[in-house]
Design a protein around this motif. Structure first.
Motif, mmCIF file in Angstrom:
data_model
loop_
_atom_site.group_PDB
_atom_site.id
_atom_site.type_symbol
_atom_site.label_atom_id
_atom_site.label_comp_id
_atom_site.label_asym_id
_atom_site.label_seq_id
_atom_site.Cartn_x
_atom_site.Cartn_y
_atom_site.Cartn_z
ATOM 1 N N LYS A 1 -25.761 52.836 18.103
ATOM 2 C CA LYS A 1 -25.047 53.467 19.215
ATOM 3 C C LYS A 1 -24.345 52.484 20.151
ATOM 4 O O LYS A 1 -23.364 52.840 20.789
ATOM 5 C CB LYS A 1 -26.008 54.324 20.040
ATOM 6 C CG LYS A 1 -26.576 55.506 19.280
ATOM 7 C CD LYS A 1 -25.483 56.475 18.958
ATOM 8 C CE LYS A 1 -26.035 57.687 18.225
ATOM 9 N NZ LYS A 1 -24.991 58.663 17.947
ATOM 10 N N ALA A 2 -24.850 51.266 20.267
ATOM 11 C CA ALA A 2 -24.272 50.320 21.221
ATOM 12 C C ALA A 2 -22.991 49.712 20.667
ATOM 13 O O ALA A 2 -22.805 49.596 19.455
ATOM 14 C CB ALA A 2 -25.282 49.217 21.527
ATOM 15 N N LYS A 3 -22.131 49.294 21.594
ATOM 16 C CA LYS A 3 -20.919 48.590 21.194
ATOM 17 C C LYS A 3 -21.270 47.114 21.082
ATOM 18 O O LYS A 3 -21.622 46.469 22.066
ATOM 19 C CB LYS A 3 -19.829 48.813 22.227
ATOM 20 C CG LYS A 3 -19.308 50.232 22.253
ATOM 21 C CD LYS A 3 -18.215 50.351 23.286
ATOM 22 C CE LYS A 3 -17.492 51.629 23.318
ATOM 23 N NZ LYS A 3 -18.066 52.876 23.136
ATOM 24 N N LEU A 4 -21.162 46.593 19.892
ATOM 25 C CA LEU A 4 -21.528 45.203 19.633
ATOM 26 C C LEU A 4 -20.269 44.353 19.488
ATOM 27 O O LEU A 4 -19.246 44.829 18.978
ATOM 28 C CB LEU A 4 -22.374 45.110 18.369
ATOM 29 C CG LEU A 4 -23.673 45.924 18.362
ATOM 30 C CD1 LEU A 4 -24.336 45.846 16.995
ATOM 31 C CD2 LEU A 4 -24.610 45.421 19.425
ATOM 32 N N PRO A 5 -20.332 43.066 19.894
ATOM 33 C CA PRO A 5 -19.150 42.209 19.760
ATOM 34 C C PRO A 5 -18.770 41.977 18.286
ATOM 35 O O PRO A 5 -17.606 41.930 17.948
ATOM 36 C CB PRO A 5 -19.538 40.906 20.436
ATOM 37 C CG PRO A 5 -20.981 40.993 20.726
ATOM 38 C CD PRO A 5 -21.414 42.403 20.566
ATOM 39 N N ASN A 6 -19.766 41.837 17.435
ATOM 40 C CA ASN A 6 -19.517 41.674 16.007
ATOM 41 C C ASN A 6 -20.121 42.888 15.319
ATOM 42 O O ASN A 6 -21.330 43.043 15.276
ATOM 43 C CB ASN A 6 -20.150 40.382 15.500
ATOM 44 C CG ASN A 6 -19.787 40.090 14.060
ATOM 45 O OD1 ASN A 6 -19.125 40.889 13.402
ATOM 46 N ND2 ASN A 6 -20.209 38.936 13.585
ATOM 47 N N GLY A 7 -19.292 43.749 14.757
ATOM 48 C CA GLY A 7 -19.755 45.023 14.241
ATOM 49 C C GLY A 7 -20.148 45.033 12.781
ATOM 50 O O GLY A 7 -20.271 46.112 12.195
ATOM 51 N N LYS A 8 -20.380 43.875 12.175
ATOM 52 C CA LYS A 8 -20.729 43.849 10.743
ATOM 53 C C LYS A 8 -22.045 44.562 10.468
ATOM 54 O O LYS A 8 -22.134 45.371 9.545
ATOM 55 C CB LYS A 8 -20.785 42.414 10.228
ATOM 56 C CG LYS A 8 -19.442 41.748 10.132
ATOM 57 C CD LYS A 8 -19.577 40.345 9.586
ATOM 58 C CE LYS A 8 -18.218 39.667 9.535
ATOM 59 N NZ LYS A 8 -18.313 38.309 9.003
ATOM 60 N N LEU A 9 -23.061 44.260 11.261
ATOM 61 C CA LEU A 9 -24.365 44.899 11.060
ATOM 62 C C LEU A 9 -24.257 46.389 11.330
ATOM 63 O O LEU A 9 -24.796 47.207 10.582
ATOM 64 C CB LEU A 9 -25.419 44.262 11.960
ATOM 65 C CG LEU A 9 -26.809 44.882 11.913
ATOM 66 C CD1 LEU A 9 -27.395 44.776 10.508
ATOM 67 C CD2 LEU A 9 -27.729 44.221 12.922
ATOM 68 N N GLN A 10 -23.543 46.756 12.386
ATOM 69 C CA GLN A 10 -23.375 48.155 12.728
ATOM 70 C C GLN A 10 -22.626 48.911 11.626
ATOM 71 O O GLN A 10 -23.002 50.027 11.271
ATOM 72 C CB GLN A 10 -22.630 48.275 14.054
ATOM 73 C CG GLN A 10 -22.690 49.650 14.665
ATOM 74 C CD GLN A 10 -22.112 49.642 16.066
ATOM 75 O OE1 GLN A 10 -21.097 48.990 16.310
ATOM 76 N NE2 GLN A 10 -22.761 50.349 16.965
ATOM 77 N N GLN A 11 -21.616 48.307 11.059
ATOM 78 C CA GLN A 11 -20.879 48.938 9.963
ATOM 79 C C GLN A 11 -21.770 49.116 8.742
ATOM 80 O O GLN A 11 -21.719 50.146 8.068
ATOM 81 C CB GLN A 11 -19.644 48.120 9.596
ATOM 82 C CG GLN A 11 -18.557 48.174 10.629
ATOM 83 C CD GLN A 11 -17.421 47.216 10.309
ATOM 84 O OE1 GLN A 11 -17.490 46.440 9.358
ATOM 85 N NE2 GLN A 11 -16.366 47.259 11.120
ATOM 86 N N HIS A 12 -22.589 48.121 8.466
ATOM 87 C CA HIS A 12 -23.497 48.232 7.315
ATOM 88 C C HIS A 12 -24.505 49.357 7.529
ATOM 89 O O HIS A 12 -24.779 50.137 6.613
ATOM 90 C CB HIS A 12 -24.214 46.908 7.075
ATOM 91 C CG HIS A 12 -25.221 46.971 5.965
ATOM 92 N ND1 HIS A 12 -24.857 47.114 4.648
ATOM 93 C CD2 HIS A 12 -26.573 46.931 5.987
ATOM 94 C CE1 HIS A 12 -25.948 47.160 3.895
ATOM 95 N NE2 HIS A 12 -27.009 47.044 4.692
#
Length: 124
Positions: free
Chosen positions: A17-28
């Motif tokens: 849910k959080a906006k992360l500076p690097n979204g690779k983990l979030q995309q995975h």
């Protein structure tokens, strides 16, 4: 939910849910549909407002003028009374259990008199 559900949700939900500076983990994580469904079902079941504004019936909701709604007008008095009752209970327990004792005058424990020093030791 079990404690394992709470633990897994507490780790996954912020990542999803959080906006992360690097979204690779979030995309995975978003590509793993079962984990997304898991977090979505917990959010909808236990947090029905979906992270937005809490419902107006929540105790921390603010009033119409933006100030916090006070449930008890004498809240500080109740808190002070609670602290005093707790303190009295702790002191009572300490005295009754023998953790703390008060000795009067020259009388030692169990009614024994203190040992007097001899005259030679007193002069030194």
């Amino acid at each position: 939910p079990a404690s394992l559900d709470a633990f897994v949700f507490s780790r996954l939900a912020p990542l999803l849910k959080a906006k992360l500076p690097n979204g690779k983990l979030q995309q995975h994580l978003k590509s793993l549909q079962n984990l997304c469904n898991y977090c979505t079902s917990i959010l909808s079941l236990y947090f029905p407002w979906d992270g937005g504004e809490p419902p107006a019936s929540a105790p921390w909701a603010t009033g119409a003028d933006g100030s916090e709604a006070e449930e008890d007008p004498h809240k500080w008095r109740s808190q002070l009374l609670s602290v005093l009752v707790g303190l009295a209970a702790m002191l009572g327990y300490a005295f009754l259990s023998g953790i703390v004792s008060i000795q009067h005058g020259g009388v030692g424990p169990a009614g024994c008199q203190p040992i007097a020093l001899e005259k030679e030791e007193e002069e030194e």
